[in-house]
Structure formats: structure tokens, C-alpha cells
Design an enzyme around this catalytic site. Structure first.
Site, PDB file in Angstrom:
ATOM      1  N   LYS A   1    -141.377  33.215 -30.123  1.00 28.72           N
ATOM      2  CA  LYS A   1    -141.938  31.901 -29.835  1.00 28.72           C
ATOM      3  C   LYS A   1    -140.836  30.892 -29.498  1.00 28.72           C
ATOM      4  O   LYS A   1    -141.027  30.017 -28.669  1.00 28.72           O
ATOM      5  CB  LYS A   1    -142.758  31.420 -31.038  1.00 28.72           C
TER       6      LYS A   1
ATOM      7  N   ARG B   1    -142.277  46.006 -34.717  1.00 28.36           N
ATOM      8  CA  ARG B   1    -142.843  44.976 -33.857  1.00 28.36           C
ATOM      9  C   ARG B   1    -142.916  45.493 -32.420  1.00 28.36           C
ATOM     10  O   ARG B   1    -142.198  46.408 -32.031  1.00 28.36           O
ATOM     11  CB  ARG B   1    -142.061  43.677 -33.959  1.00 28.36           C
TER      12      ARG B   1
ATOM     13  N   GLU C   1    -147.378  31.607 -38.095  1.00 27.36           N
ATOM     14  CA  GLU C   1    -146.809  30.285 -38.322  1.00 27.36           C
ATOM     15  C   GLU C   1    -147.220  29.439 -37.121  1.00 27.36           C
ATOM     16  O   GLU C   1    -146.975  29.839 -35.979  1.00 27.36           O
ATOM     17  CB  GLU C   1    -145.281  30.389 -38.408  1.00 27.36           C
TER      18      GLU C   1
END
Ligand code: ATP
Ligand code: MG
Length: 561
Positions: free
Chosen positions: A274, A264, A40
Site C-alpha cells: 500500500k 503472501r 489496516e
């Protein structure tokens, strides 16, 4: 033997490779492998993304497949073109090239058609309750939800309302489109999830064309299908989304991409979202996304990490099905290993103490032969100027040394790297008793490479010739946070920032050859660590980052285990 070998290579397959190999064997999708990396564009990529990039592109490389770069840009509010450019730059820097560059927003028309198709099949409806009302009907994992009073609207009415949502007839928040799945499902995500919402926001690519936007779950899997992605790899938190991913594929009768989840990457002493990294930038805890202390790819690059070291790290940590926390010293181990092979060995004195070689002729300079990298025969050599006045490191001298001290002390001898053996004859001090200068003599027959002196010394010091020295700034970095596992902390992550993560030494002395350094080069400042030229550097002022120290903490902790 052959059998054994076969078995051991099979064992080294990770669970995703096992799935892929089975699919190739069974000729699913005609044996084709097509992955995608779907960021994204709402921030810069971090080392966690690097793992995902290496995994997706690595699979394609290994199985003769392809990888798309797809910007998952369905949320108009947080996305910016600057991020798109940085992401492309970072993927290329890591050494990968994508097959296609796609944008989920390019599929808005198609996604709208998919939504219409669901409505036509009686599988989606426009709900006009408030979000509070809908939340109240959701139920709990053990209690079924309640159906919306709008759930059984006619297809015609739904089509009309959805079209009018698109035309901008309704205010934000007044209506949503929901998939009609199962309000009693034990999986809460299947309880009639919202698939479209009204948002009067400008999109970085589609501008003001749309005022309704698809939700993540109604964009991601469909984008995979549109691109005929065979293996859609994502992180573990999407495991509960998979039934919905599959439901849409089945009901829309579109290409059956397969979602596969892996754990992850979490790293010690840092944050990796982020959203949090953006706060560090906006609130000026760091100088930018590429601050060398950041776990971003751009931060690591600026710090002097190499693409090969990041790829080696991704390979070493492998893929897991369970969340875990990786020791950042493993990342440092990987960069040290790579830099050891490629870094040019140079001399820099970070904390200078002047040495006068009293028996060396005034005004004389010798250009001494210096090997650039003993690990790499092809790295060649350069010359280093030697003269009567030198700087050595303050910490390399002790007036009253303990036993077995191999550096310089009154009456003691050391070798100067690439040069001569010297002996310390006299210590000069200022009024406060601080040592300001050492007077030494050199042994002319002890020149490195042609030493006939017969003298053996244990210590070798780095040095820089005073008249030739070039001034530079160095930036030394420590962990950005004070605790290992930030996720385990109750305190806000910003309270855990290490106040001493950056140490600037404004004036150090480096050998003149470094004037030609570029930001692409990697250096080992002998005995001081690996360094690279920072992008803040100018021709007037050289600035070096310490990428990593020479001391390995990773292997040591492993030995203890
Ligand atoms: P963040 O929480 O940092 O914003 P994200 O998952 O929202 O991360 P995306 O841009 O959506 O970021 O991620 C792009 C791809 O990178 C996704 O496939 C995602 O699963 C993967 N990814 C993101 N963070 C990690 C991580 N820490 N480890 C491995 N893969 C990751
Ligand atoms: Mg995301």
C-alpha cells in the site's frame, strides 16, 4: 474406487484446511471456525488482500463458520475513513459478507486494561530511555541484549507512570511501555518489545481521547482473542511474531486464538504494498487508486475484472508456506475464462478504413441478426445495422498480401460478420499513396444464416456501418512496470515504470447498440479483446477499457514447461 476418491479429495486440502479439519475433529473450540480479515485502513485493497479475503471467508464458508471484518486501526497517523469505505465496498464486491464489523480501536479501553494487568503481574514496565539507547541494548541475534535500567521498577511506580502517560503528562518519545519477556531470547521480538507509545495524534474514530496507542503486536492478537477468533491467518513475515502472540495470550489468560502463516501473494510486473501504491497515486504516475493499471481491487474492477475471476485466481494459486512470484498472465487467464462465458460479442473498429459496397442501394439499411454470445444460449441476440458504407479495420486489408492471407486484398473475398461476403474491386488512394477507401461488391445470396451462394471464404472481418457508427474512446493497457520481479531489483520501483502502459485511441467506431452500455456490462469487441465501459464515460462520450486481450499467454508458457 470410493477409497481412491476419498484420498484424492483429502489430497486437495491445503495445509490450513488440514489444521482446521484436525481442530474440528478434536472439538477444539467445540468445532467452531471463526476467522477474520484484518486490514489496516491506510490504503485501498490490492489483489494480495483479495487472496487473504478469499482464504478467510472461504474457510468459513467451507466449515460453516464465520468471518469478521476487523479494521486494524491502531495507528492514528495513516488511517482515513475513505479507506474504510473502500475496503467494505471491495470485500462485498468480491462476493463476501462479514459476520461483524469491528475496529481494533474499539478495544482501546480493553487493551489498556490488559496492559495494566501485565504491569500488575510484573510483566511490563515503563522505560524512559531514548529509542537510540534502547536500540543499543537490543543486542544481535547471536548476542544477548542488555536489560534496561528501568526494567525492575516497582509495580506501583509502573502503574503510576503508565496512568500519567495516558493523561498526557509526558511528551511524545519520552516514555514507552515494554513487555518484560526475555532480553536474551534468540528471537529479537521477544527482547522486551514496546507495547504502548505516546502519540498526540487525532484518531479517525476515537478522536483525541487517547494519546497513547498500542503497538501492532499488542493489539492484533488481543483483538483476535476478544472476538474469539479460532484461526488467525496472516502472512509469513509474522512467523517470528507468533511466540509473542502466544506469550500475551498465556500471560493475559485470554482466549487462545491460533496464528497460522501463509505466503503472501506477489505478482509479476507490479508492486503490492500500500505504501508504494500510495506513492504511485500521490506522485501522479497513475490517475488514482482505481486506475485500471493498478493491482488494487478497485483498479481491477474498473478495468473490467469480474469478482468470479478474482476468486478463481485465488483458488488456482492456492496457499503456500513459501514466498513465491505468480505470473500475472494467470490472472489474465482467469478473467478471460470468465469473460468468455459472459461477455456480449459486439463489433468495434479501432483503426478505420472505409469500404463502399458499390452494388448496395444507397440509403438502404438492413438490421442483421447477431448472436450476443455463442457460449451462452440464454444471452439472446440483437440486431446490427448494415448499409452501403462501412468501416473495417485498416490492418484487415493488404494491397500486396503474402500467400495464405485470408483478409481483404484487391480481388479477394471475405465474409463480413453477421452479414455478406464481399469482394474488393478497387483501391482508392490519396495524393500520398495512402489507401483511403475500398470499393467492394457484395454477394446478395451470401447473407449469414441463409447463405446459398456456394462460395467459401476463409476470413471473417468485423465492421461497423458508417451512418450508424457511434464514436468512442478506447484505453489499452500494458504492464505498469517493465520488469517481472520488482523485489529482485536494486533500482527504485519508480524508475521501472513502463512509460507506455496506457495507450488512448481517441476515436474509434462502435456499433450503435453500445450506446446503452453500462459499467456493469462486459463486452468482447470481436477479434480485439474484452472491454468494459469506463467510469469516466458520459452519455456524450463513451469510453471503453480493454480488460484483457484475447490472446492467452498463460497456457502457452505452461505448455513449454
Ligand atoms: P501492505 O504491505 O500492502 O500494506 P499489509 O499486510 O500491511 O499490506 P494489511 O491491511 O495489514 O496490509 O493486511 C490485511 C490482511 O491482508 C493481512 O492479514 C495480511 O496478511 C493480508 N495481506 C496483505 N498483503 C497480502 C498479500 N500480498 N498476499 C496475501 N495476503 C496479504
Ligand atoms: Mg499492515
Amino acid at each position: 474406487m470410493i477409497e481412491e476418491k476419498k484420498e484424492s479429495t483429502e489430497k486437495s486440502l491445503n495445509f490450513i484446511e488440514v489444521i482446521v479439519e484436525e481442530d474440528i475433529k478434536s472439538q477444539k473450540h467445540a468445532g467452531r471456525v471463526h476467522t477474520r480479515f484484518p486490514p489496516e485502513p491506510n490504503g485501498y485493497l490490492h489483489i494480495g488482500h483479495a487472496k487473504s479475503i478469499c482464504l478467510n471467508f472461504g474457510l468459513a464458508d467451507r466449515y460453516n463458520g464465520k468471518t469478521n471484518l476487523r479494521f486494524d486501526d491502531t495507528n492514528p497517523v495513516t488511517e482515513e475513513t475513505e479507506y474504510v469505505e473502500s475496503i467494505k465496498n471491495d470485500v462485498r464486491w468480491l462476493g463476501f459478507e462479514w459476520e461483524n464489523e469491528f475496529y481494533a480501536s474499539d478495544y482501546f479501553d480493553q487493551l489498556y486494561e490488559y496492559a495494566v494487568k501485565l504491569i500488575q503481574k510484573g510483566l511490563a514496565y515503563v522505560d524512559e530511555q531514548t529509542s537510540e539507547q534502547m536500540a543499543a541494548q537490543k543486542g544481535t541475534p547471536t548476542e544477548p541484549g542488555k536489560e534496561s535500567p528501568f526494567r525492575n521498577r516497582s509495580v506501583e511506580e509502573n502503574l503510576d507512570l503508565f496512568q500519567r502517560m495516558r493523561k498526557g503528562e509526558f511528551p511524545e518519545g519520552s516514555r514507552v511501555l515494554r513487555a518484560k519477556v526475555d532480553m536474551a531470547s534468540p528471537n529479537m521480538l521477544l527482547r522486551d518489545p514496546i507495547i504502548y507509545r505516546i502519540k498526540f495524534a487525532h484518531h479517525h474514530r476515537t478522536g483525541d481521547k487517547w494519546c497513547i496507542y498500542p503497538m501492532y503486536d499488542f493489539a492484533h492478537g488481543q483483538s483476535d482473542s476478544i472476538e474469539h477468533i479460532t484461526h488467525s491467518i496472516c502472512t509469513l513475515e509474522f512467523i517470528h511474531h507468533r511466540p509473542l502472540y502466544d506469550w500475551f495470550i498465556e500471560k493475559l489468560e485470554i482466549f487462545p486464538s491460533q496464528q497460522i502463516e501463509f505466503a503472501r501473494l506477489n505478482l509479476t510486473y507490479t508492486v503490492m504494498s500500500k505504501r508504494k501504491l500510495l506513492q504511485l497515486v500521490n506522485e501522479k504516475f497513475v490517475t488514482g487508486w482505481d486506475d485500471p493499471r493498478m493491482p488494487t481491487i478497485s483498479g481491477l474492477r474498473r478495468r473490467g475484472y469480474t469478482p468470479a475471476s478474482v476468486r478463481a485466481f485465488a483458488e488456482k494459486i492456492g496457499v503456500a508456506k513459501r514466498d513465491n512470484l505468480i505470473d500475472v498472465s494467470l490472472l489474465e487467464f482467469c478473467v478471460r475464462e470468465d469473460l468468455n462465458k459472459i461477455a456480449t460479442r459486439v463489433m468495434a473498429v479501432l483503426d478505420p478504413l472505409k469500404v463502399i459496397i458499390t452494388n448496395y442501394p444507397e440509403g438502404q439499411t438492413e438490421e442483421l441478426h447477431a448472436e450476443n454470445n455463442p457460449e451462452d444460449a440464454e444471452a439472446g441476440h440483437r440486431t446490427v445495422p448494415f448499409s452501403r458504407e462501412l468501416y473495417i479495420e485498416k490492418e484487415d486489408f493488404m494491397e500486396n498480401p503474402p500467400k495464405k492471407y485470408f483478409r481483404l486484398f484487391p480481388g479477394g473475398m471475405v465474409r463480413l460478420k453477421h452479414a455478406y461476403i464481399i469482394r474488393c474491386d478497387e483501391v482508392i488512394k490519396d495524393a500520398n499513396g495512402e489507401v483511403t477507401e475500398l470499393h467492394c461488391t457484395y454477394i446478395p445470396e451470401s447473407k449469414s444464416g441463409s447463405d446459398t451462394s456456394g462460395i467459401n471464404v476463409k476470413g471473417t472481418l468485423h465492421w461497423v456501418s458508417v451512418p450508424h457508427a457511434v464514436e468512442a474512446e478506447v484505453r489499452l493497457y500494458d504492464r505498469l512496470f517493465t520488469v517481472e520481479d520488482l523485489a529482485a531489483e536494486e533500482r527504485d520501483f519508480k524508475e521501472l515504470i513502463n512509460p507506455d502502459s496506457l495507450q488512448v485511441i481517441e476515436k474509434v467506431y462502435v456499433e450503435p447498440w453500445l450506446k446503452q452500455a453500462t459499467t456493469k456490462d462486459h463486452f468482447q469487441f470481436i477479434r480485439k479483446g474484452y472491454f468494459n465501459l469506463d467510469t469516466d464515460s458520459t452519455s456524450e462520450k463513451l469510453i471503453f477499457n480493454r480488460t484483457v486481450t484475447l490472446k492467452d499467454t498463460w497456457t502457452k508458457t505452461q505448455d513449454k514447461k
